[in-house]
Design a protein around this motif. Structure first.
Motif, short mmCIF file in Angstrom:
data_model
loop_
_atom_site.label_atom_id
_atom_site.label_comp_id
_atom_site.label_asym_id
_atom_site.label_seq_id
_atom_site.Cartn_x
_atom_site.Cartn_y
_atom_site.Cartn_z
N VAL A 38 0.84 -1.20 0.00
CA VAL A 38 0.00 0.00 0.00
C VAL A 38 0.87 1.24 0.00
O VAL A 38 0.63 2.19 -0.77
CB VAL A 38 -0.96 0.00 1.21
N GLY A 39 1.88 1.25 0.81
CA GLY A 39 2.78 2.40 0.87
C GLY A 39 3.47 2.66 -0.45
O GLY A 39 3.57 3.81 -0.91
N ARG A 40 3.93 1.58 -1.08
CA ARG A 40 4.60 1.72 -2.38
C ARG A 40 3.62 2.27 -3.42
O ARG A 40 3.97 3.13 -4.22
CB ARG A 40 5.14 0.36 -2.82
N ASP B 188 0.87 14.68 8.80
CA ASP B 188 2.26 15.02 9.08
C ASP B 188 3.16 14.34 8.03
O ASP B 188 3.01 13.15 7.75
CB ASP B 188 2.62 14.55 10.49
N ALA B 189 4.08 15.09 7.45
CA ALA B 189 4.95 14.57 6.40
C ALA B 189 5.76 13.37 6.87
O ALA B 189 5.96 12.41 6.11
CB ALA B 189 5.88 15.66 5.87
N SER B 190 6.21 13.37 8.12
CA SER B 190 7.00 12.23 8.59
C SER B 190 6.13 10.98 8.70
O SER B 190 6.58 9.88 8.40
CB SER B 190 7.69 12.53 9.92
N ASN B 191 4.87 11.14 9.10
CA ASN B 191 3.97 9.98 9.15
C ASN B 191 3.65 9.47 7.75
O ASN B 191 3.59 8.26 7.53
CB ASN B 191 2.68 10.31 9.90
N LEU B 192 3.46 10.38 6.81
CA LEU B 192 3.20 9.96 5.43
C LEU B 192 4.40 9.20 4.89
O LEU B 192 4.25 8.17 4.22
CB LEU B 192 2.89 11.18 4.57
N GLN C 34 6.29 1.38 7.40
CA GLN C 34 6.70 1.32 8.81
C GLN C 34 5.53 1.45 9.77
O GLN C 34 5.59 0.97 10.88
CB GLN C 34 7.74 2.39 9.10
N ILE C 35 4.50 2.17 9.32
CA ILE C 35 3.30 2.29 10.16
C ILE C 35 2.07 2.09 9.30
O ILE C 35 2.12 2.24 8.07
CB ILE C 35 3.19 3.65 10.90
N TRP C 36 0.97 1.73 9.93
CA TRP C 36 -0.31 1.56 9.26
C TRP C 36 -1.27 2.50 9.96
O TRP C 36 -1.57 2.36 11.14
CB TRP C 36 -0.78 0.12 9.38
N ALA C 37 -1.75 3.49 9.24
CA ALA C 37 -2.65 4.48 9.84
C ALA C 37 -3.90 4.56 8.97
O ALA C 37 -4.04 5.45 8.14
CB ALA C 37 -1.95 5.82 9.94
N GLU C 38 -4.79 3.61 9.15
CA GLU C 38 -5.98 3.51 8.30
C GLU C 38 -6.78 4.81 8.20
O GLU C 38 -7.19 5.19 7.11
CB GLU C 38 -6.87 2.37 8.77
N LEU D 73 -5.15 7.04 5.69
CA LEU D 73 -5.14 6.59 4.30
C LEU D 73 -6.28 7.19 3.49
O LEU D 73 -6.11 7.53 2.33
CB LEU D 73 -5.19 5.06 4.23
N GLY D 74 -7.43 7.34 4.11
CA GLY D 74 -8.57 7.95 3.41
C GLY D 74 -8.30 9.38 3.01
O GLY D 74 -8.63 9.82 1.90
N ARG D 75 -7.66 10.13 3.89
CA ARG D 75 -7.33 11.53 3.59
C ARG D 75 -6.29 11.62 2.49
O ARG D 75 -6.37 12.47 1.59
CB ARG D 75 -6.86 12.25 4.85
N VAL D 76 -5.29 10.72 2.54
CA VAL D 76 -4.25 10.72 1.51
C VAL D 76 -4.87 10.31 0.17
O VAL D 76 -4.58 10.93 -0.86
CB VAL D 76 -3.09 9.77 1.90
#
Length: 70
Positions: A8-10, A33-37, A44-48, A51-54
């Motif tokens: 998903v990140g890729r 936050d850019a570092s979280n993105l 490295q992290i999963w922030a469901e 993901l909707g906002r991105v």
């Protein structure tokens, strides 16, 4: 689960780059936050909730709405 996060990140990174957006631009558009993105893109992290906002910032259709229309 880690391989899913990486995939998903890729995909997010590839879509972001295909749209000519920097990480910071995408972070600003999605109010993330850019570092979280960056961590999401690297799996490295999963922030469901994020993901909707991105996805919205990258103009990715909401799959739940697409599926509901079928």
């Amino acid at each position: 689960m880690r391989s899913c996060r990486i995939t998903v990140g890729r995909a997010l990174r590839e879509l972001r780059e295909a749209r000519g957006l920097s990480l910071r631009q995408t972070a600003r558009l999605s109010d993330v936050d850019a570092s979280n993105l960056s961590k999401i893109e690297r799996g490295q992290i999963w922030a469901e909730p994020v993901l909707g906002r991105v996805a919205k910032a990258l103009s990715i259709p909401d799959m739940s709405e697409t599926t509901a229309m079928s």
